[in-house]
Design an enzyme around this catalytic site. Sequence first.
Site, PDB file in Angstrom:
ATOM      1  N   GLU A 231     -52.966  34.139 -22.240  1.00 33.46           N
ATOM      2  CA  GLU A 231     -51.911  33.769 -21.659  1.00 33.46           C
ATOM      3  C   GLU A 231     -52.298  32.869 -20.258  1.00 33.46           C
ATOM      4  OE1 GLU A 231     -49.153  33.717 -18.791  1.00 33.46           O
ATOM      5  OE2 GLU A 231     -49.059  35.728 -19.100  1.00 33.46           O
ATOM      6  N   CYS A 265     -46.290  32.972 -13.573  1.00 33.87           N
ATOM      7  CA  CYS A 265     -46.591  31.937 -14.511  1.00 33.87           C
ATOM      8  C   CYS A 265     -45.519  31.196 -15.362  1.00 33.87           C
ATOM      9  CB  CYS A 265     -47.382  32.579 -15.372  1.00 33.87           C
ATOM     10  SG  CYS A 265     -46.973  34.141 -16.197  1.00 33.87           S
TER      11      CYS A 265
END
Length: 459
Positions: A231, A265
């Site tokens: 990720e 993020c």
Amino acid sequence: MKQHSVYNPATNEIVKTVDFTTEEEANKKIEKAHEAFLSWRELDAHDRSARLLKWYQLIDEHKEELAELITLENGKPYKEALGEVAYANSYIQWYEAEAKRVYGSTIPANNPNKKIITDKFPVGVVGAITPWNFPAAMIARKMAPALAAGCTIVCKPALETPLTTIRMVELAHEAGIPEDAIQYVILSGRDAGRIFTESPIVQKITFTGSTPVGKSLIKASADTVKNVTMELGGLAPVIVHKDADLELAVNQTIATKFRNSGQTCISANRIFVHQDIEEEYARLLTEKVHALKVGNGLEEDVDMGPLINEQAVEKVIDHIEDAIENGGETSQPIDQLKIGGNFLKPVVIRNANLDMKVMHEETFGPIAAIMTYDDLDEIIEVANDTEYGLAAYFFTNDYRTGFNIYNKLDYGVIGWNDGAPSAAHAPFGGFKESGYGREGGIEGIEPYLETKYLSIGNI
């Protein structure tokens, strides 16, 4: 013993000092994780589920303690930290149930004398590396599915925020999860990456962090053909179309942009607003952004804490200065944004354009840069014109426009009139250089499982 000091970004004072893990100790922990795996994988799934449920209950009982730890080492407001603990715990709750739903299958044979079945088996020892921005959530959504699947796990938290992980692992042990089945190491990212990738025992690496580091881990994992979940970085666009509910769009933009001071993020990085509504949208956004209270996360009514360190502050200031040089208009003078230490006031930038760094680099800070558009298809192309594809957001009240945007955006997580799309029961992950694999949902346990196929003949 070499030691590491954990600092409070709000005060720059030492919160606690912890011992670094030596390379020899790290390798011993991995070996012990393998020994524990041999018995943990054999444990009845209902038993594993019960222990995960007990862990969930203990975390809930200690949520205030964990939230305070998060605020002390990360800086985010206490109320936000408390929300993170609940979010982290939702992964443990979800995967304690999924532990009992790891199903095999039967496959129709092409021969009447055969029977074909498949089963799911845990991959083995997992090495997990997590960032500092969500010290509870990022580690929980790796630990929970790994343990539920029957794997054992060694966790490497960010050096900025190791205390939350340490306490969560302690609570896991209190819940009856074997000490060697879930462990932590205090190492630099470089050392942890090398040790995990070189180890013949570690069968899977799961990483949340920057794209360059993720690429290096993927390359290093190739030598031993490790299973990896990545990720990685993001550059989230927000598209506000002319038929959007402006009040909703502004509130949800703030939710995704200024959570954890913009250090997420999936934080909005580029805001594209239709020219017909840009003036009103910018007015409403600026009004609400300027009302956000900045301060120490342990103080009452604080909406936004400090950035993680001085380097983070410098990067944000650089992006603001670059935006001004390229024609951007800031809602507050730049010399009024720095208010001491690692604190920055949030700012709205109008007249954003594609020459600005903020439109191409992940800022990780409290800047809301607005660029106008006229043609929807063209701005979707602009939104897609990046190597990243983690999260995107759009606002429209027309279902035809909405599904058109959804179908064309090349992103793994999309919020339609929703600035907070993440949930334990939904798959989270990106396209392109934002990584591969998914965390959360039924998809989130699959990377920790291998499929074994059995063909039985002569029946």
